[in-house]
Design an enzyme around this catalytic site. Structure first.
Site, PDB file in Angstrom:
ATOM      1  N   GLU A  97       0.819  -1.216   0.000  1.00  0.00           N
ATOM      2  CA  GLU A  97       0.000   0.000   0.000  1.00  0.00           C
ATOM      3  C   GLU A  97       0.856   1.271   0.000  1.00  0.00           C
ATOM      4  O   GLU A  97       0.516   2.245  -0.665  1.00  0.00           O
ATOM      5  CB  GLU A  97      -0.875  -0.034   1.260  1.00  0.00           C
ATOM      6  CG  GLU A  97      -2.173   0.714   1.135  1.00  0.00           C
ATOM      7  CD  GLU A  97      -3.088   0.402   2.316  1.00  0.00           C
ATOM      8  OE1 GLU A  97      -3.533  -0.754   2.445  1.00  0.00           O
ATOM      9  OE2 GLU A  97      -3.342   1.318   3.109  1.00  0.00           O
ATOM     10  N   ASP A  98       1.949   1.266   0.726  1.00  0.00           N
ATOM     11  CA  ASP A  98       2.659   2.518   0.985  1.00  0.00           C
ATOM     12  C   ASP A  98       4.092   2.607   0.462  1.00  0.00           C
ATOM     13  O   ASP A  98       4.787   3.589   0.750  1.00  0.00           O
ATOM     14  CB  ASP A  98       2.675   2.800   2.497  1.00  0.00           C
ATOM     15  CG  ASP A  98       1.279   3.114   3.026  1.00  0.00           C
ATOM     16  OD1 ASP A  98       0.433   3.557   2.229  1.00  0.00           O
ATOM     17  OD2 ASP A  98       1.040   2.906   4.226  1.00  0.00           O
TER      18      ASP A  98
END
Ligand code: ZN
Length: 177
Positions: free
Chosen positions: A63-64
């Site tokens: 996700e990051d």
């Protein structure tokens, strides 16, 4: 082997998150967050499944960071990557939709992913109580608590002791006001 795998996951996460900071006033190193999840599971929850601890360490990495599914699979295999993907939001959706999707998905994810997600919500409530994002007012913090509680409703039945940890944090919501 499992000890090596856990160390490898911690090191990989530290490397990938090295330039990120948390949103608290002190802008703590991001890696503190995945390490906190792993500690909730292994130390507080007594969880001894290495794949769950590794997935906790890696839970935000798709996700990051720029990590790809192929990269994660090559390094950690299908099972750990699968758990990570189960707790990864679809970033093509808008934020409000993503939050509702978490509520909707929670009851349908694997038991391993449920543990990681429960630990994530425990850590986030703790952070909001102890060192909240600098720009969050009481209302936003309180909304987060209520949303997290809705997600956790769908995660119950896997780990009573950690659910009790979550519940005791959720009860402290009044301290936010
Ligand atoms: Zn997280």
């Amino acid at each position: 082997m499992s000890t090596a795998l856990i160390v490898k996951a911690a090191q990989f996460a530290a490397e990938k998150h090295r330039n990120q900071r948390r949103k608290d006033v002190d802008a703590s190193p991001y890696i503190n967050h995945p390490l906190a999840l792993a500690s909730v599971l292994a130390v507080e929850g007594g969880v001894e499944t290495p794949e769950v601890i590794c997935a906790a360490l890696l839970h935000d990495i798709i996700e990051d960071t720029d990590t790809t599914v192929e990269e994660l699979t090559a390094l950690f295999g299908d099972r750990i990557t699968g758990i990570v993907l189960e707790v990864t939001d679809d970033k093509s959706l808008d934020k409000a939709v993503r939050k509702e999707e978490q509520v909707r998905h929670a009851p349908h994810i694997s038991p391993e992913a449920k543990l990681v997600k429960l630990a994530d919500k425990i850590c986030n409530l703790r952070d909001i109580l102890a060192s909240p994002p600098a720009d969050w007012g009481a209302g936003r913090k309180s909304d987060y608590f209520d949303w997290a509680n809705r997600v956790v409703t769908g995660l119950r039945g896997e780990h009573a002791a950690l659910e009790a940890v979550f519940d005791s944090l959720y009860k402290r919501q009044s301290e936010l006001l």
